[in-house]
Scaffold this motif. Structure first.
Motif, PDB file in Angstrom:
ATOM      1  N   THR A  96      13.821  -3.597   6.653  1.00  0.00           N
ATOM      2  CA  THR A  96      12.978  -4.682   6.115  1.00  0.00           C
ATOM      3  C   THR A  96      13.744  -5.765   5.350  1.00  0.00           C
ATOM      4  OG1 THR A  96      12.504  -3.528   4.022  1.00  0.00           O
ATOM      5  CG2 THR A  96      11.022  -3.081   5.862  1.00  0.00           C
ATOM      6  N   ALA A 128      14.071   7.265   4.032  1.00  0.00           N
ATOM      7  CA  ALA A 128      15.305   6.601   3.585  1.00  0.00           C
ATOM      8  C   ALA A 128      16.461   7.594   3.602  1.00  0.00           C
ATOM      9  CB  ALA A 128      15.108   6.016   2.182  1.00  0.00           C
ATOM     10  N   THR A 158       4.998   3.430  -4.002  1.00  0.00           N
ATOM     11  CA  THR A 158       5.605   2.605  -5.050  1.00  0.00           C
ATOM     12  C   THR A 158       4.950   1.236  -5.102  1.00  0.00           C
ATOM     13  OG1 THR A 158       7.665   3.797  -4.669  1.00  0.00           O
ATOM     14  CG2 THR A 158       7.814   1.754  -5.937  1.00  0.00           C
ATOM     15  N   GLY A 159       4.637   0.668  -3.922  1.00  0.00           N
ATOM     16  CA  GLY A 159       3.969  -0.633  -3.881  1.00  0.00           C
ATOM     17  C   GLY A 159       2.677  -0.636  -4.687  1.00  0.00           C
ATOM     18  N   THR A 212       9.428   2.520 -11.751  1.00  0.00           N
ATOM     19  CA  THR A 212      10.006   1.412 -10.988  1.00  0.00           C
ATOM     20  C   THR A 212       9.163   0.142 -11.149  1.00  0.00           C
ATOM     21  OG1 THR A 212      11.176   2.811  -9.425  1.00  0.00           O
ATOM     22  CG2 THR A 212      10.430   0.682  -8.584  1.00  0.00           C
ATOM     23  N   ARG A 223       2.537  -4.108   6.865  1.00  0.00           N
ATOM     24  CA  ARG A 223       2.282  -4.170   8.311  1.00  0.00           C
ATOM     25  C   ARG A 223       0.941  -3.591   8.744  1.00  0.00           C
ATOM     26  NH1 ARG A 223       6.923  -0.040  10.533  1.00  0.00           N
ATOM     27  NH2 ARG A 223       6.412   1.750   9.237  1.00  0.00           N
ATOM     28  N   ALA A 274       8.913  -2.068   0.773  1.00  0.00           N
ATOM     29  CA  ALA A 274       8.772  -1.388   2.060  1.00  0.00           C
ATOM     30  C   ALA A 274      10.118  -0.850   2.537  1.00  0.00           C
ATOM     31  CB  ALA A 274       8.187  -2.337   3.100  1.00  0.00           C
ATOM     32  N   GLY A 275      10.239   0.449   2.520  1.00  0.00           N
ATOM     33  CA  GLY A 275      11.479   1.061   2.966  1.00  0.00           C
ATOM     34  C   GLY A 275      11.195   2.200   3.918  1.00  0.00           C
ATOM     35  N   PRO A 276      12.165   2.616   4.760  1.00  0.00           N
ATOM     36  CA  PRO A 276      13.590   2.345   4.645  1.00  0.00           C
ATOM     37  C   PRO A 276      13.926   0.847   4.695  1.00  0.00           C
ATOM     38  CG  PRO A 276      13.172   4.085   6.247  1.00  0.00           C
ATOM     39  CD  PRO A 276      11.864   3.519   5.883  1.00  0.00           C
ATOM     40  N   ALA A 335      15.065  -1.184  -3.235  1.00  0.00           N
ATOM     41  CA  ALA A 335      15.839  -0.333  -2.328  1.00  0.00           C
ATOM     42  C   ALA A 335      16.655   0.705  -3.094  1.00  0.00           C
ATOM     43  CB  ALA A 335      16.773  -1.197  -1.481  1.00  0.00           C
ATOM     44  N   ALA A 336      16.712   1.909  -2.531  1.00  0.00           N
ATOM     45  CA  ALA A 336      17.583   2.940  -3.090  1.00  0.00           C
ATOM     46  C   ALA A 336      18.750   3.243  -2.146  1.00  0.00           C
ATOM     47  CB  ALA A 336      16.786   4.222  -3.341  1.00  0.00           C
ATOM     48  N   THR A 353       8.516  10.984  -1.911  1.00  0.00           N
ATOM     49  CA  THR A 353       7.475  10.348  -1.103  1.00  0.00           C
ATOM     50  C   THR A 353       7.955  10.311   0.353  1.00  0.00           C
ATOM     51  OG1 THR A 353       8.483   8.190  -1.415  1.00  0.00           O
ATOM     52  CG2 THR A 353       6.802   8.849  -3.028  1.00  0.00           C
ATOM     53  N   TYR A 392       0.822  -1.222   0.000  1.00  0.00           N
ATOM     54  CA  TYR A 392       0.000   0.000   0.000  1.00  0.00           C
ATOM     55  C   TYR A 392       0.852   1.266   0.000  1.00  0.00           C
ATOM     56  CZ  TYR A 392       0.980  -0.390   5.000  1.00  0.00           C
ATOM     57  OH  TYR A 392       1.613  -0.510   6.199  1.00  0.00           O
TER      58      TYR A 392
HETATM   59  N1  LIG Z   1      15.443   2.609  -6.018  1.00  0.00           N
HETATM   60  C1  LIG Z   1      14.469   3.421  -6.446  1.00  0.00           C
HETATM   61  O1  LIG Z   1      14.555   4.062  -7.487  1.00  0.00           O
HETATM   62  C2  LIG Z   1      13.194   3.506  -5.670  1.00  0.00           C
HETATM   63  C3  LIG Z   1      12.000   3.805  -6.330  1.00  0.00           C
HETATM   64  C4  LIG Z   1      10.835   3.868  -5.567  1.00  0.00           C
HETATM   65  C5  LIG Z   1      10.887   3.685  -4.200  1.00  0.00           C
HETATM   66  N2  LIG Z   1      12.078   3.413  -3.617  1.00  0.00           N
HETATM   67  C6  LIG Z   1      12.183   3.196  -2.169  1.00  0.00           C
HETATM   68  O2  LIG Z   1      11.087   2.419  -1.746  1.00  0.00           O
HETATM   69  C7  LIG Z   1      10.734   2.785  -0.423  1.00  0.00           C
HETATM   70  C8  LIG Z   1       9.261   3.036  -0.395  1.00  0.00           C
HETATM   71  O3  LIG Z   1       9.014   4.178  -1.148  1.00  0.00           O
HETATM   72  P1  LIG Z   1       7.544   4.715  -1.364  1.00  0.00           P
HETATM   73  O4  LIG Z   1       7.695   5.762  -2.366  1.00  0.00           O
HETATM   74  O5  LIG Z   1       6.622   3.618  -1.671  1.00  0.00           O
HETATM   75  O6  LIG Z   1       7.239   5.313   0.073  1.00  0.00           O
HETATM   76  P2  LIG Z   1       5.910   5.288   0.942  1.00  0.00           P
HETATM   77  O7  LIG Z   1       4.740   5.675   0.123  1.00  0.00           O
HETATM   78  O8  LIG Z   1       6.216   6.082   2.159  1.00  0.00           O
HETATM   79  O9  LIG Z   1       5.701   3.755   1.328  1.00  0.00           O
HETATM   80  C9  LIG Z   1       6.564   3.087   2.191  1.00  0.00           C
HETATM   81  C10 LIG Z   1       5.963   1.737   2.469  1.00  0.00           C
HETATM   82  O10 LIG Z   1       6.900   0.968   3.237  1.00  0.00           O
HETATM   83  C11 LIG Z   1       6.236   0.511   4.414  1.00  0.00           C
HETATM   84  N3  LIG Z   1       7.214   0.346   5.480  1.00  0.00           N
HETATM   85  C12 LIG Z   1       8.174   1.196   5.861  1.00  0.00           C
HETATM   86  N4  LIG Z   1       8.877   0.679   6.877  1.00  0.00           N
HETATM   87  C13 LIG Z   1       8.331  -0.525   7.154  1.00  0.00           C
HETATM   88  C14 LIG Z   1       8.606  -1.535   8.097  1.00  0.00           C
HETATM   89  N5  LIG Z   1       9.607  -1.421   8.991  1.00  0.00           N
HETATM   90  N6  LIG Z   1       7.837  -2.642   8.090  1.00  0.00           N
HETATM   91  C15 LIG Z   1       6.837  -2.784   7.213  1.00  0.00           C
HETATM   92  N7  LIG Z   1       6.515  -1.857   6.288  1.00  0.00           N
HETATM   93  C16 LIG Z   1       7.261  -0.739   6.264  1.00  0.00           C
HETATM   94  C17 LIG Z   1       5.218   1.581   4.702  1.00  0.00           C
HETATM   95  O11 LIG Z   1       4.272   1.134   5.595  1.00  0.00           O
HETATM   96  P3  LIG Z   1       3.674   2.149   6.702  1.00  0.00           P
HETATM   97  O12 LIG Z   1       2.836   3.162   5.946  1.00  0.00           O
HETATM   98  O13 LIG Z   1       2.861   1.254   7.572  1.00  0.00           O
HETATM   99  O14 LIG Z   1       4.837   2.799   7.394  1.00  0.00           O
HETATM  100  C18 LIG Z   1       4.700   1.822   3.290  1.00  0.00           C
HETATM  101  O15 LIG Z   1       3.816   0.798   2.891  1.00  0.00           O
HETATM  102  C19 LIG Z   1      11.596   3.981  -0.054  1.00  0.00           C
HETATM  103  O16 LIG Z   1      12.681   3.521   0.715  1.00  0.00           O
HETATM  104  C20 LIG Z   1      12.091   4.484  -1.381  1.00  0.00           C
HETATM  105  O17 LIG Z   1      13.364   5.085  -1.303  1.00  0.00           O
HETATM  106  C21 LIG Z   1      13.219   3.311  -4.326  1.00  0.00           C
END
Ligand SMILES: NC(=O)c1ccc[n+]([C@@H]2O[C@H](COP(=O)([O-])OP(=O)(O)OC[C@H]3O[C@@H](n4cnc5c(N)ncnc54)[C@H](OP(=O)(O)O)[C@@H]3O)[C@@H](O)[C@H]2O)c1
Length: 342
Positions: A82, A171, A14-15, A294, A34, A76-78, A101-102, A165, A11
């Motif tokens: 995870t 992160a 990115t997910g 992504t 979670r 799911a990041g940071p 992961a980034a 985001t 949710y």
């Molecule tokens: N390499 C790349 O180019 C790239 C591209 C896209 C995204 N990313 C990385 O992907 C991650 C997510 O990005 P996003 O854009 O989707 O951010 P986001 O909308 O804030 O979503 C983060 C997701 O991770 C979950 N999460 C975080 N910590 C957790 C934990 N300890 N246990 C379980 N779930 C956890 C969050 O759940 P909660 O809401 O419950 O906290 C949420 O579902 C970031 O670290 C981002 O840097 C990297």
């Protein structure tokens, strides 16, 4: 063949793109993460998809979340929080593991830690299959092509804006904490911390970005994924300054959807130049929204993994013919793709 795959962090911003792309391609995602109510809210838009809540400190719940899947995509990041639990769960289940992961140090640790165990378990473990860590690796791999080694790889990012985001912000905080106020630089074949100012350079991108003064040493997950399998004397990376100004903004408004796919208006262009003696090759890709793109990257790579990639730890550029993977992103997910000699 599309099959069942668990998305952890389903949710998140990115997910959600990942789940939508899996469904579009005929996969059956299991929605995990979670927060149970957020998972059910997401599932309301996808009748029939299973919801399996799990937290990283509950191995039994993770095992249930992965049961019956051919792979888990960790969104799911940071990711420092995870990756260990999700990789261990994938190893226990004997299924492939892919993450987006980034965080550079986290990706480096994944590569260093799990190579042998992934191979022994007969699974593919693929970190940073995403805009950062994946697209540059695919472009560099396509540009290097059949060259056994190159002298230099230059990786230049152009973003017309970068509205992060919450996950990116968190992160960033985690990464800054690990670096103790210093900046991370890939040099001499290793990642080092420096406290001098980042250099600048001139880079002429294809239109619409054109000639720009870019910030050098823009160290991304690509500084782990590219040298993990391409032999290069040096790897230099650059970013347009506007994106870095945006990233430092205190405005926490997340990216806003601006088209029918839910993508923001952000435009990106990634250009790779490789040099080997007198030979110079270039590969470039451009598109819209680094978070949205992504999803097709990870789903396309996953489809190659499940079609029979050799077990072990691999990055996006190594899993299949990188030019083929990139071409599969045209025309919906990339507006421009040029690879010298291909
Ligand atoms: N390499 C790349 O180019 C790239 C591209 C896209 C995204 N990313 C990385 O992907 C991650 C997510 O990005 P996003 O854009 O989707 O951010 P986001 O909308 O804030 O979503 C983060 C997701 O991770 C979950 N999460 C975080 N910590 C957790 C934990 N300890 N246990 C379980 N779930 C956890 C969050 O759940 P909660 O809401 O419950 O906290 C949420 O579902 C970031 O670290 C981002 O840097 C990297």
């Amino acid at each position: 063949m599309p099959s069942t795959v668990t998305v952890f962090g389903a949710y998140g911003h990115t997910g959600r793109f990942v789940v939508a792309e899996l469904v579009r391609r005929g996969w059956t995602p299991i929605l995990s993460g979670r927060n149970e109510s957020q998972l059910h809210d997401l599932a309301a838009g996808y009748p029939g998809l299973a919801v399996r809540p799990a937290t990283v400190d509950d191995p039994d719940a993770l095992d249930r979340a992965l049961a019956g899947s051919v792979a888990v995509i960790n969104a799911a990041g940071p990711f420092g929080d995870t990756v260990p639990a999700l990789v261990e769960a994938a190893l226990r289940a004997g299924i492939h593991y892919v993450d987006v992961a980034a965080e550079v140090e986290v990706v480096a640790k994944t590569v260093a830690t799990y190579q042998d165990r992934a191979a022994a378990a007969g699974i593919v473990l693929a970190p940073a299959v995403a805009f950062y860590g994946g697209l540059g690796d695919l472009l560099a791999s396509a540009a290097v092509g059949d060259l056994p080694a190159v002298d230099e790889i230059h990786l230049a990012f152009a973003l017309d804006s970068w509205i992060p985001t919450p996950g990116t912000r968190k992160a960033g905080v985690a990464s800054r904490g690990r670096r103790n106020g210093k900046r991370l630089v890939y040099t001499g074949g290793e990642l080092v911390l420096r406290d001098d100012a980042a250099p600048t350079a001139e880079w002429t991108f294809p239109a619409p970005f054109g000639k720009q003064t870019v910030v050098g040493d823009f160290t991304t997950a690509d500084s782990v994924t590219i040298p993990s399998h391409l032999k290069t004397g040096a790897l230099h990376s650059y970013m347009t300054p506007d994106a870095l100004r945006d990233l430092a903004s205190t405005d926490e408004t997340p990216p806003q959807p601006a088209d029918e796919f839910g993508r923001s208006a952000q435009q990106f262009l990634v250009e790779v130049v490789v040099r080997a003696g007198d030979t110079e090759r270039r590969a470039v890709a451009a598109g819209r929204d680094i978070y949205a793109v992504t999803a097709p990257i990870v789903v396309e790579v996953l489809s190659h993994i499940t079609s029979g990639t050799q077990a072990g730890l691999h990055t996006a550029g190594r899993i299949a013919d990188p030019a083929e993977v990139l071409r599969a992103l045209l025309p919906v997910h990339l507006d421009l793709l040029e690879i010298d000699g291909r």
